[in-house]
Every structure is written in C-alpha cells, then in structure tokens.
Enzyme design. Sequence first.
Site, mmCIF file in Angstrom:
data_model
loop_
_atom_site.group_PDB
_atom_site.id
_atom_site.type_symbol
_atom_site.label_atom_id
_atom_site.label_comp_id
_atom_site.label_asym_id
_atom_site.label_seq_id
_atom_site.Cartn_x
_atom_site.Cartn_y
_atom_site.Cartn_z
ATOM 1 C CG HIS A 39 4.926 -2.582 -12.993
ATOM 2 N ND1 HIS A 39 3.850 -2.303 -13.819
ATOM 3 C CD2 HIS A 39 5.188 -1.435 -12.304
ATOM 4 C CE1 HIS A 39 3.481 -1.051 -13.639
ATOM 5 N NE2 HIS A 39 4.278 -0.496 -12.741
ATOM 6 C CG HIS A 270 8.534 -0.732 -9.493
ATOM 7 N ND1 HIS A 270 7.813 -1.561 -8.662
ATOM 8 C CD2 HIS A 270 7.659 0.205 -9.943
ATOM 9 C CE1 HIS A 270 6.561 -1.137 -8.603
ATOM 10 N NE2 HIS A 270 6.434 -0.070 -9.375
ATOM 11 C CD GLU A 417 -15.576 5.555 7.893
ATOM 12 O OE1 GLU A 417 -16.182 6.162 8.795
ATOM 13 O OE2 GLU A 417 -14.322 5.428 7.866
ATOM 14 C CG HIS A 479 -20.528 14.965 10.718
ATOM 15 N ND1 HIS A 479 -19.323 15.545 11.041
ATOM 16 C CD2 HIS A 479 -20.572 13.795 11.406
ATOM 17 C CE1 HIS A 479 -18.676 14.761 11.893
ATOM 18 N NE2 HIS A 479 -19.411 13.691 12.122
#
Length: 668
Positions: A39, A270, A417, A479
């Site tokens: 890149h 890129h 999280e 859950h």
Amino acid sequence: MKEQMMSEALEAAAVDLRTSANAIRALAMDAVEKAKSGHPGMPMGMADVATVLFQRFMKFDASRPDWPDRDRFVLSAGHGSMLLYALHYLLGYPGMTRADLENFRQFGAPTAGHPEYGHAPGVETTTGPLGQGLATAVGMAIAERLSAARFGDDLVDHNTYVIAGDGCLMEGLSHEAIDLAGHLKLSRLIVLWDDNSISIDGPTDLATSTDQCARFSAAGWHTQRIDGHDPEAVARAIEAAKADPRPSMIACRTLIGFGSPGKQGKESAHGAPLGPGEIAAARDALGWPHTPFEVPDDILAAWRAAGGRGADAREAWEKRLAASPKGRAFETFLAGDVSAEIAGPLAAFRATLAADKPKVATRKSSEITLGVINEATGATIGGSADLTHSNFTITKGMGSVRPGDFSGRYIHYGVREFGMAAAMNGVALHGGFVPYGGTFLVFSDYARGAIRLSALMGLRVIYVLTHDSIGLGEDGPTHQPVEHLASLRAMPNLLVFRPADAIETAECWELAIARTNTPSLLSLSRQNLPTLERPVSENLSAKGAYVLREPPGGRDVAILATGSEVEIALAGADALAARGIKAAVVSMPCWELFEAQPAAYRAQVLGKAPRVGVEAAVRLGWDRWIGDNGVFIGMTGFGASAPAPELYKHFGITAEAVADAAIALIEA
C-alpha cells in the site's frame, strides 16, 4: 563524538522537511514495487505529517526504543506499514536495515505486510484490522496516566500519537474508543487523521458523509483541520493539541499517493504497486533522482540526527529514575513479576476454601479470588463493560478511574466490549499492569477482534466472562452461549479456563497471571457450584485436566467434564456406582494446558475405558478427548428462557443422562 553530532546537526538543518518526507515516499513506493504488493498511497500521503511529528515533536531515542518514558506512536492505518518501516530505517532504529526494506513482505523479514508487535523494535502494537490501533492507543494513554498517578510525572510524562485513516474512523470500534477517551479527558492522546477521502472502493462519499470533527467534538475532543502537506501548519496543530486539556484530533487533508502524477488522489494509489512508469514520473515530480532504496548521505544524516534528538532527555530521565525514591518500585513494576506477589496468599486461600467448602458460583469465586490478588499486588487493573455487579470484577478498595483522577484501579468501560478489550491490549503493551475486564461470555463475540490481537501479540490480558451457559437461566438464548467455548478454543495462543469450583477458579487465576506471553479467558458460572473433594497441595489445574475421582479396581468408563458440568459428572458417577459400574471422573479446566502435557500424562488421565464428555455447550472439539466412539452430553442448538434446572433437564444435561449414556456405551 560532539564534533560528529554538531556536523550531523548542521546537515540536518540544511535538509528541509519536504525533502526529508520525500525519502519516506521514495522508500515506500520502491519497497511496494519490489514486493509486487502493498500500500504505497498512505505513506506517500502522510509523509509530511510523519516527518514533522518525528523530527520536531516525538520524544524518543532511536538507540533505546524500549525507553519507558518515550512517546508512543501507533500506526492505526496499518496497511501503510512502509511509513513505519521507512521511519525506523531513516531514524536509525536497531534491527531495521535497507535490506529489510528491500525484503518488505517477505518471509522472515521484520517488515511484514502489516506492523507486527515483537518483529522489530519500535513497533508498539500490531495493527491492520482497522480501528484497533486507535482503540489500543486509548489503552496506552490510560496506562500512561495510571502510571503517572503512581510514580509521578518525573518518571511518567509522555504522549501517545496515532495516525488513523478513513477506514479506522468508519469502524464502529472507533466510536467506542473516541467516546471513552473523551470521557476520561486523555489529553496526552493525539490522533492525526489522514483525511484523504479515498477508500478501496473509491471516494469515501460512496459510504459516509460523517463530519468527523463534529463527531470527535461531541465526544469531548479538541479538533483542528489543516493542510497535511503544509509542514508549518502540521507543527502549529500539534503544538495546539499538546497545549489543550482534551484529547486531540487533527484532520490532515492529504492527497493519497502524493507525488505520483497519474495516481495521487485516486483509489488506484491505495493498495497496489504504482508500476515502473509511474514511479519514474513520481521521482521526477518529487525531484528525487536517486536509485531505488537510495537515500543520499545528507538526507539520511538529517534523519539520524532526529533519531538521536531525544538522547539527552532519555539520559536525564535515567538520572531522575536513579535518584527517585520510587525508582526501584518503578523498575519492579515494569518487570511485571506479579506471580511472586500472589503465590503465597493464593496458596493459603486455597487451603481455606478446601476447609470451608463454599457453594458459590464461579463468578463469585472469581470475585473472592480477586480480593486476595488485588490486596497482594497493585499491578492489576480491573474493569467491566457495564456489568460490574454481574461479573463481580471489582473488589474492596480498588477505586474507580475517573477524569482527572487515575489513582484508582477500576475502569468503567461502559457498554463497549470491543473498546474494552482493545484498551486492555494497550494497557498491557504499555507495561507493568495486568489488565482484566469482564462481560458475559456470549458478548465475547463483540470483543473477538481484540481478543485475537491479544493472542497474536502474546499479551497478558485476562478476560472475565461470566454467565457461561444455559445455567444463566431466564435471560434466554440471546444471552446463553453455546458455540462460544468451541470458537474461543480454536484461537491459537489463548488459554480458555472453565473452572468447576472455587478452588479451580483460584488456580486458574494464578495460572492466568503467571502467563506473561499469553492472554487468558475465564468462563464462569452464574449458578452456585459445590467445592470439589480434592487435594490443594499443588495447582492441579496447571496440567489442564486431572483425575478427580478414580474408582478402585480400574475403570469401566470415564466421564470428562468442565466447569459447572463437573458436578453433574460426579452425580452421574455416583448413579453408576449404585449399579456396580466403576466410573472415573476427569475435570478439564483448560484444554490448551492439557494438550501441552506429555503424551504419557494425557494417556494416564484419559485411560483406555470408553468416555463420556459433558459440557453445556456444543460438541465441536470434544471428539479430540472422547474419541470416535465417545458419547457427548451437551447442547445441539440454542437454549431457551426458563429457570436453569428446568433447562438442564429439558436439554438432557443431567446425571441420569450421563449414567444412561455410559451404560449404553459400555454395552455397545
């Protein structure tokens, strides 16, 4: 030596910043071209910004890349790794040679496709998965303030700089990281955004129209917009950022592939080599007539002078360290030998547990164990993703980390999280601290990308994951983790602990802290579990699995189980004994440690009798232990919403089911 340094300084003064930046551009396009992959666009676009940062602002000494009070630099846009490698070569970092640049992306070279922690000095963290570098840097900035609160600004006073791209800021993780950093007012965190408006698919306006400065400002950041190709504008912006009491984001408007006449500003710059013709045109446009990988002596001398610019500051710091009454404690802290501090207290604690035989959930056992650990050492830094009083991750006297007050030891990460896990990686990388953080096991999915980098980098990060099965009950299948243990056990260099009682929980915590180059995960129950009858003179969990009950006269069957299902395995063995069938019971708190044991030990534990495996999760992975003819008692699909005992009965994870399966296996 002084005459040489003066000469180098004079040469450095004669080389302007644009020429210095062009050295980065040339090395980047040459390395990518030789590798036939990579890149080039980002290194060429951000070369001016990086040059100003490293030649004027970064506090570091290239000869001592491990100096504890150095500024940290994180290339969050890790695909642009040649920016980092070019900088390290030019600045004179040890272990980065011209040959390494020429071997970019080749096997065994320190110049991997994306920066890899541990492959070369000065690479502060592994980056490449976009957004994670930024979020990890937040953890580094937190650790800097935590360390300063304990040892003083004389020993700890540095900045964390990040180069991030459009992709980093599109990732949802960036929101978690930005929000947390703004809330904690991490003023020593400075993000330089490569605002080039190009992504792989084309212009970024194909997918986003977010005003990033407004977004950062809303999260409590100081923001600026500048021309990223104007060195003086870059310098003024960094000065302003350092002076502001908030974390800072500088939007650096750049051209991707700057200097490439046919590709700059386009997505074609890129992620592919520019090609020989375009490189020749870029050399003409940049006024860089030199052969591939050649950096003229005067330009290299200017860079090397910048690499040594921080030597005086580093030597002054070393003198302060030697004179400081906290100096020895600081060095001990950085050594990270926490195991020695906690071994004695944990041994005594296990003896108490064996005597008292509490019946508590392993999440509660973890909390009690943490109370012992956190009293014995100040190195642990706890936290939770807004589930503190469900994960039981805080203990007496820890104190909360708050904006402007980093004397505490507990971080309220909020419902973030992924951000929590990435920040813990940054805390661990910064040195000294042992971070742990909690959430429900099912939500490890949100954090998985950062857990993977913990494992890839070999960091001592501890994940406290509670509510680990259908045993959590009424919250239902959203859950209740069923596939998560198998998924996490599949990850290399990650220890997955699933303790069966309070003693095993204490043992697993001790093992997790002892593993300085491996992250650990504790899978903990919501439901209460009895303390097992077993010796505590040694840490039996250290072998990953052990025989909990061996019937006299040999085995007819072996029952293997983990965590909350060990209780069921024992009850199943009792039921079999009532029928005259001799069943051994094996507790398997950590498969990874068991697999690392000698073959003779594994054979002794597993035995030759038929085997039944019991775990309130899916079967995947269990055939490794129960064999082709083994029977598995566990989950075959998702759970349901009901009280835990009813769920265990409904899904057939009971002592009766274990006994029936064992009998059928024996009679087969």
